[in-house]
Design an enzyme around this catalytic site. Structure first.
Site, mmCIF file in Angstrom:
data_model
loop_
_atom_site.group_PDB
_atom_site.id
_atom_site.type_symbol
_atom_site.label_atom_id
_atom_site.label_comp_id
_atom_site.label_asym_id
_atom_site.label_seq_id
_atom_site.Cartn_x
_atom_site.Cartn_y
_atom_site.Cartn_z
ATOM 1 N N HIS A 35 48.501 37.587 56.493
ATOM 2 C CA HIS A 35 48.896 36.557 55.537
ATOM 3 C C HIS A 35 50.405 36.536 55.361
ATOM 4 O O HIS A 35 50.944 37.233 54.498
ATOM 5 C CB HIS A 35 48.221 36.820 54.189
ATOM 6 N N HIS A 266 49.127 30.311 54.597
ATOM 7 C CA HIS A 266 48.530 31.347 53.745
ATOM 8 C C HIS A 266 48.033 32.540 54.561
ATOM 9 O O HIS A 266 48.383 33.676 54.265
ATOM 10 C CB HIS A 266 47.360 30.772 52.926
ATOM 11 N N GLU A 411 32.915 42.969 30.340
ATOM 12 C CA GLU A 411 32.459 44.105 31.148
ATOM 13 C C GLU A 411 33.320 44.298 32.395
ATOM 14 O O GLU A 411 33.703 45.423 32.739
ATOM 15 C CB GLU A 411 30.992 43.915 31.556
ATOM 16 N N HIS A 473 17.223 41.806 29.939
ATOM 17 C CA HIS A 473 17.936 43.021 29.567
ATOM 18 C C HIS A 473 17.394 44.271 30.260
ATOM 19 O O HIS A 473 17.954 45.349 30.102
ATOM 20 C CB HIS A 473 17.880 43.215 28.046
HETATM 21 C C1 LIG Z 1 37.498 37.716 44.596
HETATM 22 C C2 LIG Z 1 38.068 37.097 45.821
HETATM 23 N N1 LIG Z 1 37.627 35.899 46.205
HETATM 24 C C3 LIG Z 1 38.090 35.328 47.329
HETATM 25 C C4 LIG Z 1 39.015 35.956 48.108
HETATM 26 C C5 LIG Z 1 39.518 35.320 49.395
HETATM 27 N N2 LIG Z 1 40.892 34.828 49.168
HETATM 28 C C6 LIG Z 1 41.961 35.520 49.542
HETATM 29 S S1 LIG Z 1 43.405 34.803 49.027
HETATM 30 C C7 LIG Z 1 42.560 33.521 48.299
HETATM 31 C C8 LIG Z 1 43.232 32.480 47.480
HETATM 32 C C9 LIG Z 1 44.587 32.237 47.818
HETATM 33 O O1 LIG Z 1 45.234 31.553 46.793
HETATM 34 P P1 LIG Z 1 46.466 32.216 46.072
HETATM 35 O O2 LIG Z 1 46.026 33.345 45.228
HETATM 36 O O3 LIG Z 1 47.191 31.124 45.419
HETATM 37 O O4 LIG Z 1 47.302 32.850 47.253
HETATM 38 P P2 LIG Z 1 48.376 32.129 48.179
HETATM 39 O O5 LIG Z 1 47.619 31.273 49.142
HETATM 40 O O6 LIG Z 1 49.260 31.349 47.302
HETATM 41 O O7 LIG Z 1 49.047 33.256 48.867
HETATM 42 C C10 LIG Z 1 41.199 33.667 48.501
HETATM 43 C C11 LIG Z 1 40.206 32.683 48.036
HETATM 44 C C12 LIG Z 1 39.457 37.223 47.670
HETATM 45 N N3 LIG Z 1 40.348 37.924 48.355
HETATM 46 N N4 LIG Z 1 38.984 37.750 46.518
#
Ligand SMILES: Cc1ncc(C[n+]2csc(CCOP(=O)(O)OP(=O)(O)O)c2C)c(N)n1
Ligand SMILES: [Mg+2]
Length: 661
Positions: A35, A266, A411, A473
């Site tokens: 990334h 990304h 939680e 529960h």
């Molecule tokens: C709980 C969770 N859901 C999904 C992902 C997969 N995932 C990695 S980065 C991302 C989103 C990216 O958006 P952002 O946080 O804005 O990062 P940017 O692209 O700006 O670097 C997702 C959905 C993850 N790592 N963790």
């Protein structure tokens, strides 16, 4: 960024930030995976944070009073790898970075706390980094209250992305931090308005700043590519007594001329052409993984402030009367527990019929005064989980010395905060909710295990035995599914003695979290003789057959009582039956083969009895009998349910006789 030599003075923040950009794009390209967008977008903010704010000593990554830095947006792992390398930490090395994402490299796809000392916590599951940072900031304030400013006085810094703020856990973490007034927590939001699918507006229209303000946070913003503006906003955040969010307006993939600002940057390598274009755009002429000496030297000086602070801390704290105790706690070493052993031995003589949640409270009453690092709490079920004892007054904004956190109905946030507190060190967090709601925090429980964090989950109301609240529960699959997670001890004690034993085992497991699955209903005391900690091997023969042994009954928790009654009924018919209490699968599986073979011998009918799903018990029963509940429970008094689901000696006996016939 002041340099003593002309060369150093010439190094600009922009070239320092470009060093992060270059390492990020080249490492992702070499791995053909990763990334680049986030590290390139936040390189300027990271440069200012490292150069002017973060207090760290690259030579002593475990210095107790260092600032904590959490890269909550863990997919941007190259940002932390680059920053650690550039600023002079021994790990990662440039070779590690060259091997980004390859087997054996400490530069794993996402940052792992157990691979690199400068990585405070494992991140990647979005949202949990911020929530762990809340736990770190809680631990910092608590230890500050206990040990004072000389020993504990640091900040927690976080870099988080849109995803971290969008996750549900963010609401829990932000609510908790605001309520607790954690002013030393500063979250730097990579406000790039891009997520994987595209523009963030596809999925969010939230006024983030308004939400944070409404939760009691201070909110600042800056141009995330303007060094002076970043420094101004970070200084505001550092000074404000409330927890701070700094919205850093950035361009994802900044520097890549044709890809910056778009969602494709990304999570994919830039490609050779775009990398060449980026080098030209940035004026970066160095070869991949080659950092020009003057830029590296400027980076290496970013640790000087922290080195000096560390030296001053060491000098000021050397003769501090609490230094020894502080060091013990930060090293995670338990105090002597002889008094607890003596107290628990006394319990053998006067048998009591108690719910194991109540037994847990009694155990805590003994342990909490002896182990001041025990730092408890509950997700709004304090009176049900029984996690608060005399020695643990409430923790709060005006009572940071308190030891019981009212986490509220959060939680997941609780579990993640406990991870952060455990990783901060100096406290051993434990917290309660109903076992059935372990699903709400399951990924944080998983991260406790992955991160080797000593977190103790007190999960009560552990079966249909909770009765009338009904199937919503009543956990059925939870104990078994928690056993599936690697590196976690799932304990289900059978009586007051086993509960004390399991608490002691949980406390002693420095690199393994524990779950204590505890009953709502009263259970008779089954142990009366002093025989050491019998739970330590995970399972043991509670009752040996009198008649020639044909059956071994294996049970956990509240069903051990039923196994005892079933064994008596079998013995009355001349059929010898052992009763094995198995409070912890994981410890039994780790016991030596001879012990396991003795407890579960070949050639006899083995029968498991547990008020939960039977899947999995076959590894102990072979082709024997597995007695449990493979459906949802029902709403009724507990005794009615035990009969309804066939979990009574009367109903189990004919099934065993049938198999023996
Ligand atoms: C709980 C969770 N859901 C999904 C992902 C997969 N995932 C990695 S980065 C991302 C989103 C990216 O958006 P952002 O946080 O804005 O990062 P940017 O692209 O700006 O670097 C997702 C959905 C993850 N790592 N963790
Ligand atoms: Mg984003």
């Amino acid at each position: 960024m002041s340099g003593e030599t002309g060369t150093l003075a010439a190094v600009t923040p922009a070239s320092m930030a470009n060093a992060i950009r270059a390492l990020a794009m080249d490492a992702v390209q070499a791995a053909n995976s990763g990334h680049p967008g986030m590290p390139m977008g936040m390189a300027d903010v990271a440069t200012v944070l490292w150069s002017e704010f973060l207090s760290f000593d690259p030579d002593a990554p475990d210095w107790a009073d260092r600032d904590r830095f959490v890269l909550s947006a863990g997919h941007g792992s190259m940002l932390i790898y680059a920053s650690l390398y550039l600023s002079g930490y021994a790990s990662p090395t440039l070779d590690d970075i060259r091997d980004f994402r390859q087997l054996g490299s400490v530069c794993a796809g996402h940052p792992e706390n157990f691979l690199i000392p400068g990585v405070e916590c494992t991140t990647g599951p979005l949202g949990q980094g911020v929530a762990m940072a809340v736990g770190m900031a809680m631990a910092e304030r608590h230890l500050n209250a206990v040990f004072g400013d000389t020993l504990v006085n640091h900040k927690t810094w976080v870099i988080a992305g849109d995803g971290c703020l969008m996750e549900g856990i963010n609401h829990e973490a932000v609510g908790l931090a605001g309520t607790l007034g954690l002013g030393r927590l500063n979250v730097l939001w990579d406000d790039n308005r891009i997520t994987i699918d595209g523009d963030a507006s596809l999925s969010t229209s939230e006024d983030v700043a308004a939400r944070y303000r409404a939760s009691g946070w201070h909110v600042a913003s800056c141009d995330g590519h303007d060094y002076a503006d970043i420094a101004r906003a970070l200084a505001e955040a550092a000074a404000d007594p409330r927890p701070s969010l700094v919205a850093c307006r950035t361009l994802i993939g900044k520097g890549a001329p044709n890809k910056q600002g778009g969602h494709n940057v990304h999570g994919s390598p830039l490609g050779a052409d775009e990398i060449a274009a980026t080098r030209a755009n940035l004026g970066w002429t160095a070869a991949p993984f080659d950092i020009p000496a003057d830029i590296l030297a400027a980076w290496r000086r970013t640790g000087d402030r922290g080195r000096a602070a560390h030296a001053a801390w060491a000098a000021a704290s050397a003769e501090h009367p609490l230094r020894g105790e502080f060091d013990r706690r930060m090293a995670g070493q338990l105090p002597p527990l002889g008094d607890a052993d003596a107290a628990f031995a006394g319990w053998l003589e006067s048998p009591r019929k108690l719910a194991t949640r109540k037994s847990s409270e009694l155990a805590l009453d003994v342990l909490a005064p002896l182990v001041p690092e025990l730092f408890g709490g509950s997700a709004d079920l304090t009176g049900s989980n029984l996690t608060k004892v005399k020695a643990t007054p409430s923790f709060g904004q005006n009572a940071y010395g308190g030891r019981h956190v009212h986490y509220g109905i959060r939680e997941f946030g609780m579990a993640a905060a406990m991870n952060g507190a455990a990783l901060h060190g100096g406290v051993i967090p434990y917290g309660g909710t109903f076992l059935v709601f372990s699903d709400y925090c399951r990924n944080a429980i998983r991260l406790s295990a992955l991160q080797h964090a000593r977190v103790i989950y007190v999960l009560t109301h552990d079966s249909i035995g909770l009765g009338e609240d009904g199937p919503t529960h009543q956990p059925v699959e939870h104990v078994m599914s928690l056993r599936l997670i690697p590196n976690i001890h799932v304990f289900r004690p059978a009586d007051v003695i086993e509960t004390a034993e399991c608490w002691q085992l949980a406390l002693a497991s420095a690199a393994t979290p524990s779950v204590l699955a505890l009953s709502r209903q009263n259970l008779p005391q089954l142990r009366h003789a002093a025989e050491g900690n019998r739970s330590a091997k995970g399972a043991y023969r509670l009752i040996a057959a009198t008649a020639p042994r044909q059956v071994v009954l294996i049970a956990t928790g509240s069903e051990v009582e039923i196994a005892v009654a079933t064994a008596a009924a079998l013995e009355a018919r001349g059929i010898g039956a052992d009763v094995v209490s198995m409070p912890c699968w994981d410890l039994f599986d780790a016991a030596d083969a001879a012990y396991r073979a003795d407890v579960l011998p070949q050639g006899v009918l083995k029968v498991s009895i547990e008020a939960g799903v039977t899947t999995g018990w076959q590894k102990y029963t072979g082709d024997g009998l597995t007695i449990g509940i493979d459906t949802f429970g029902a709403s009724a008094p507990a005794e009615v349910l035990y009969d309804h689901f066939g979990l009574t000696a009367e109903k189990i006996l004919p099934r065993i006789l049938d198999r023996l016939a």
